[in-house]
Design a protein around this motif. Structure first.
Motif, short mmCIF file in Angstrom:
data_model
loop_
_atom_site.label_atom_id
_atom_site.label_comp_id
_atom_site.label_asym_id
_atom_site.label_seq_id
_atom_site.Cartn_x
_atom_site.Cartn_y
_atom_site.Cartn_z
N TYR A 165 0.79 -1.22 -0.10
CA TYR A 165 0.17 0.17 -0.30
C TYR A 165 1.00 0.93 -0.21
N ASP B 82 -1.19 4.33 -0.03
CA ASP B 82 -1.10 5.42 0.48
C ASP B 82 -1.54 6.46 1.66
N TYR C 176 -3.26 4.60 3.87
CA TYR C 176 -4.68 4.20 4.88
C TYR C 176 -4.22 3.60 6.07
N GLU D 299 -12.82 -0.48 -9.49
CA GLU D 299 -11.57 -0.08 -11.21
C GLU D 299 -12.49 0.74 -12.55
N GLN E 106 -14.26 3.68 -10.69
CA GLN E 106 -13.01 4.48 -10.14
C GLN E 106 -13.27 5.36 -9.05
N VAL E 107 -13.00 4.11 -8.30
CA VAL E 107 -12.75 4.61 -6.70
C VAL E 107 -11.41 4.00 -5.98
N ASN E 108 -10.17 4.66 -5.29
CA ASN E 108 -9.27 3.63 -4.86
C ASN E 108 -9.07 2.46 -4.95
N GLU F 179 -6.57 1.13 -2.99
CA GLU F 179 -6.04 0.95 -1.53
C GLU F 179 -7.08 1.23 -0.87
N LYS F 180 -8.51 1.99 -1.30
CA LYS F 180 -9.31 2.33 0.25
C LYS F 180 -9.77 0.41 -0.07
#
Ligand code: GDP
Ligand code: FE
Ligand code: FE
Ligand code: FE
Length: 193
Positions: free
Chosen positions: A2, A4, A6, A42, A45-47, A49-50
């Protein structure tokens, strides 16, 4: 890995922490939810890693005792009305507190997705809708209409949230189970428009 931040470790680290909390069959469900959540992330279009972290932790607390949940409700001064319900509500709403405190995950979007994954909510982010749906249509789920609602989650995410809520409500009425008012709120917001 990861990138990012979080979660402070790697995906493998998080998987180990989750695996230690649940039985094998539930752990396998959790990995399938992650796979489905990543596909939906995908598409919508959401992050990723979240989506991965929320999916891997959504049922983190599912096998904790009632006493554990009741203690956290008291210690963290959560709404005492929560005590009237059961594991099905607590593992998400109170489970998010355990994920926060025990795994040091503090992103509100991720924690709300965990909180809302069983009953939904009037307002849900795209991430929260994805976790709600990935839990319901992961590859191991088998119920009448599962293929159709799995496809619907990719074609019209909000409509699929409505579909799930309507069917869960029908199921609960059928078996005369208690209905959490939040489940009705989700139905009114997502299934009647
Ligand atoms: P799981 O943790 O992967 O098994 O899935 P969920 O967290 O989404 O759901 C747990 C259970 O809660 C399911 O059997 C749902 O049908 C049930 N459920 C959802 N909403 C309600 C509700 O308002 N009342 C009751 N009694 N059960 C509910
Ligand atoms: Fe759950
Ligand atoms: Fe669910
Ligand atoms: Fe689940």
């Amino acid at each position: 890995v990861y990138t990012d931040k979080y979660f402070s470790g790697t995906r493998e680290d998080l998987i180990k922490l989750v695996e230690a909390q649940v039985s094998t069959y539930r752990f396998e469900h959790i990995l399938r939810v992650e796979k489905m959540a990543l596909q939906l992330a995908e598409k919508w279009q959401v992050n990723p890693e979240k989506a991965s972290i929320a999916a891997l932790t959504h049922d983190y607390a599912k096998e904790r005792s009632d006493a554990d949940f009741l203690a956290v409700i008291d210690a963290k001064h959560l709404d005492p009305d929560l005590k009237s319900w059961g594991n099905y509500l607590w593992h998400g709403v109170v489970g998010a507190e355990m994920v926060h405190d025990e795994l040091a995950i503090s992103d509100q979007d991720i924690l709300d997705a965990i909180r809302q994954h069983t009953t939904g909510a009037a307002y849900m982010t795209t991430l929260s809708q994805i976790i709600y749906m990935a839990d319901y249509v992961e590859a191991g789920r088998d119920f009448p209409g599962v293929t159709e609602v799995r496809q619907l989650a990719f074609d019209d995410l909000a409509a699929s949230v409505g579909w799930q809520t309507r069917h869960t409500l029908e199921f609960l009425l059928q078996k005369q189970g208690p209905i959490y008012p939040g489940t009705m709120t989700t139905y009114n917001e997502w299934s009647t428009k």
